[in-house]
Design a protein around this motif. Sequence first.
Motif, mmCIF file in Angstrom:
data_model
loop_
_atom_site.group_PDB
_atom_site.id
_atom_site.type_symbol
_atom_site.label_atom_id
_atom_site.label_comp_id
_atom_site.label_asym_id
_atom_site.label_seq_id
_atom_site.Cartn_x
_atom_site.Cartn_y
_atom_site.Cartn_z
ATOM 1 N N ASP A 86 0.836 -1.194 0.000
ATOM 2 C CA ASP A 86 0.000 0.000 0.000
ATOM 3 C C ASP A 86 0.872 1.246 0.000
ATOM 4 O OD1 ASP A 86 -2.372 -1.439 0.083
ATOM 5 O OD2 ASP A 86 -2.288 -1.614 2.268
ATOM 6 N N PRO A 87 0.543 2.245 -0.832
ATOM 7 C CA PRO A 87 1.263 3.524 -0.760
ATOM 8 C C PRO A 87 0.929 4.234 0.531
ATOM 9 C CG PRO A 87 -0.594 3.684 -2.276
ATOM 10 C CD PRO A 87 -0.492 2.240 -1.867
ATOM 11 N N PRO A 88 1.780 5.176 0.967
ATOM 12 C CA PRO A 88 1.515 5.863 2.232
ATOM 13 C C PRO A 88 0.207 6.638 2.170
ATOM 14 C CG PRO A 88 3.266 6.971 1.013
ATOM 15 C CD PRO A 88 2.992 5.684 0.310
ATOM 16 N N SER A 89 -0.566 6.562 3.252
ATOM 17 C CA SER A 89 -1.867 7.230 3.284
ATOM 18 C C SER A 89 -1.904 8.398 4.265
ATOM 19 C CB SER A 89 -2.957 6.218 3.665
ATOM 20 O OG SER A 89 -2.672 5.612 4.903
ATOM 21 N N SER A 90 -0.924 8.505 5.130
ATOM 22 C CA SER A 90 -0.935 9.573 6.131
ATOM 23 C C SER A 90 0.464 10.185 6.240
ATOM 24 C CB SER A 90 -1.356 9.027 7.491
ATOM 25 O OG SER A 90 -1.348 10.036 8.468
ATOM 26 N N PRO A 91 0.685 11.383 5.641
ATOM 27 C CA PRO A 91 -0.240 12.106 4.777
ATOM 28 C C PRO A 91 -0.264 11.508 3.364
ATOM 29 C CG PRO A 91 1.817 13.299 4.942
ATOM 30 C CD PRO A 91 1.957 12.111 5.839
ATOM 31 N N ALA A 92 -1.329 11.795 2.625
ATOM 32 C CA ALA A 92 -1.458 11.270 1.270
ATOM 33 C C ALA A 92 -0.428 11.924 0.357
ATOM 34 C CB ALA A 92 -2.869 11.523 0.758
ATOM 35 N N MET A 93 0.044 11.165 -0.645
ATOM 36 C CA MET A 93 1.026 11.677 -1.601
ATOM 37 C C MET A 93 0.290 12.485 -2.668
ATOM 38 S SD MET A 93 4.192 12.007 -2.335
ATOM 39 C CE MET A 93 5.045 10.758 -1.378
ATOM 40 N N THR A 94 0.089 13.765 -2.400
ATOM 41 C CA THR A 94 -0.591 14.651 -3.332
ATOM 42 C C THR A 94 0.401 15.158 -4.381
ATOM 43 O OG1 THR A 94 -0.138 16.556 -1.922
ATOM 44 C CG2 THR A 94 -2.208 15.364 -1.538
ATOM 45 N N ARG A 95 -0.137 15.758 -5.440
ATOM 46 C CA ARG A 95 0.729 16.286 -6.499
ATOM 47 C C ARG A 95 1.689 17.366 -5.981
ATOM 48 N NH1 ARG A 95 0.430 16.303 -12.073
ATOM 49 N NH2 ARG A 95 -1.618 15.300 -11.987
ATOM 50 N N PRO A 96 1.203 18.374 -5.196
ATOM 51 C CA PRO A 96 2.157 19.368 -4.674
ATOM 52 C C PRO A 96 3.239 18.743 -3.800
ATOM 53 C CG PRO A 96 -0.097 20.152 -4.435
ATOM 54 C CD PRO A 96 -0.190 18.724 -4.846
ATOM 55 N N LEU A 97 2.844 17.758 -2.968
ATOM 56 C CA LEU A 97 3.826 17.089 -2.107
ATOM 57 C C LEU A 97 4.831 16.309 -2.945
ATOM 58 C CD1 LEU A 97 4.730 16.451 0.781
ATOM 59 C CD2 LEU A 97 3.151 14.507 0.762
ATOM 60 N N TYR A 98 4.361 15.665 -4.000
ATOM 61 C CA TYR A 98 5.258 14.907 -4.878
ATOM 62 C C TYR A 98 6.252 15.843 -5.566
ATOM 63 C CZ TYR A 98 6.761 11.689 -8.556
ATOM 64 O OH TYR A 98 7.513 10.923 -9.404
ATOM 65 N N LEU A 99 5.751 16.973 -6.082
ATOM 66 C CA LEU A 99 6.620 17.904 -6.801
ATOM 67 C C LEU A 99 7.638 18.567 -5.872
ATOM 68 C CD1 LEU A 99 4.025 19.609 -9.184
ATOM 69 C CD2 LEU A 99 5.763 17.904 -9.780
ATOM 70 N N SER A 100 7.235 18.854 -4.640
ATOM 71 C CA SER A 100 8.124 19.567 -3.727
ATOM 72 C C SER A 100 9.081 18.648 -2.976
ATOM 73 C CB SER A 100 7.297 20.365 -2.707
ATOM 74 O OG SER A 100 6.523 19.487 -1.904
ATOM 75 N N SER A 101 8.732 17.362 -2.835
ATOM 76 C CA SER A 101 9.546 16.460 -2.025
ATOM 77 C C SER A 101 10.200 15.351 -2.835
ATOM 78 C CB SER A 101 8.690 15.838 -0.916
ATOM 79 O OG SER A 101 8.167 16.840 -0.062
ATOM 80 N N VAL A 102 9.400 14.613 -3.598
ATOM 81 C CA VAL A 102 9.920 13.429 -4.292
ATOM 82 C C VAL A 102 10.749 13.808 -5.519
ATOM 83 C CG1 VAL A 102 9.285 11.294 -5.467
ATOM 84 C CG2 VAL A 102 8.015 12.018 -3.443
ATOM 85 N N VAL A 103 10.305 14.811 -6.266
ATOM 86 C CA VAL A 103 11.008 15.180 -7.497
ATOM 87 C C VAL A 103 12.454 15.622 -7.225
ATOM 88 C CG1 VAL A 103 11.071 16.840 -9.401
ATOM 89 C CG2 VAL A 103 8.941 15.664 -8.837
ATOM 90 N N PRO A 104 12.722 16.508 -6.245
ATOM 91 C CA PRO A 104 14.132 16.850 -5.971
ATOM 92 C C PRO A 104 14.960 15.642 -5.560
ATOM 93 C CG PRO A 104 12.662 18.418 -4.912
ATOM 94 C CD PRO A 104 11.807 17.301 -5.400
#
Length: 364
Positions: A86-104
């Motif tokens: 299961d992907p993490p649900s708390s907090p949910a991986m939203t698009r802004p969170l993905y762009l600001s955290s995962v992409v770098p």
Amino acid sequence: MARENSSSAVAAAVSGVSEGVMRKVLLSYAYVSVWILLSFTVIVYNKYILDPKLYNWSFPISLTLIHMAFCSSLAFLLVRVLRLVDPPSSPAMTRPLYLSSVVPIGALYSLSLWFSNSAYIYLSVSFIQMLKALMPVAVYSIGVLLKREPFRPGSMANMLAISLGVAIAAYGEARFDATGVALQLAAVAFEATRLVLIQALLTSRGISLNPITSLYYVAPCCLAFLLLPWAIVELPRLRASAAPFRPDLLVFGTNSLCAFALNLAVFLLVGKTSALTMNVAGVVKDWLLIAFSWSVIRDTVTPVNLLGYGVAFLGVAYYNHVKLQALKAKEAQKKAAQADDEESGALLLQERDGGDGKKSDPQA
């Protein structure tokens, strides 16, 4: 009779505790052994594929792309199709969170893999492992620059000692290549920055990713970042080669599978033991790789190499010792705080019970 029963119960409890501790120790050694074996295999396998004198497929970006495509596909299969993870649900991986955290983090990871794989073309396995001893120096320095770590003169002296040892090892390197050294140092810098940003961008926000979900989010990002340099640097060379798009499926398939398994081993090692255990195991792995490189691959390892890495090794060992003492102090402080809370709770309960008793006493 009662005393004998009591003694038997104590002996059984001690036996149960000792068996539990022994089982935990054996499992920890098993996790360490599996991680060392897989990390050792991936490093030697990558060297075999990329070295011009061995398999002679000197396309490091392409190799990294194959790894990321394989990991992305397998992670997508496990997370979205089979739903085994299961992907993490708390907090949910939203698009802004993905762009600001995962992409770098994905961008840094792609650069780290690209440059570290490229270094195998120019440098021996043993010398690459010696240069990797600079990882604590890079992590600490970047942590201080980003204000994630406090500056301490003692820590900086330790970092300088490690750097001195690596410099001596580089001075004694028989096959010194400036391009290879620059690539490996860049890989260390990017990887250290990635590790610091994981703490700053993900862990601080309560996001915990296991290796499969990490690959599910990060691997496609790495794939996308590597496509541009691949198209510019390696695609023209691949088109000009004799068999550009016919790599050996057995070699590259097993190599990618080993890379994927290594990510799972990292999760088991860190999740079931600690990151510090992984650091200590990494030192053991480095010595094994240096011995293997010298005895099997026949890379030249000079006495000055060993002297320099010995100095760096002592610095890294001291760094791990300081980390261990800090963890022990933190655990002791946590236990003391829990004991104080329990004691305070017991006192409050005692006071409340005493107050209630006075109210219900008819003689009062």
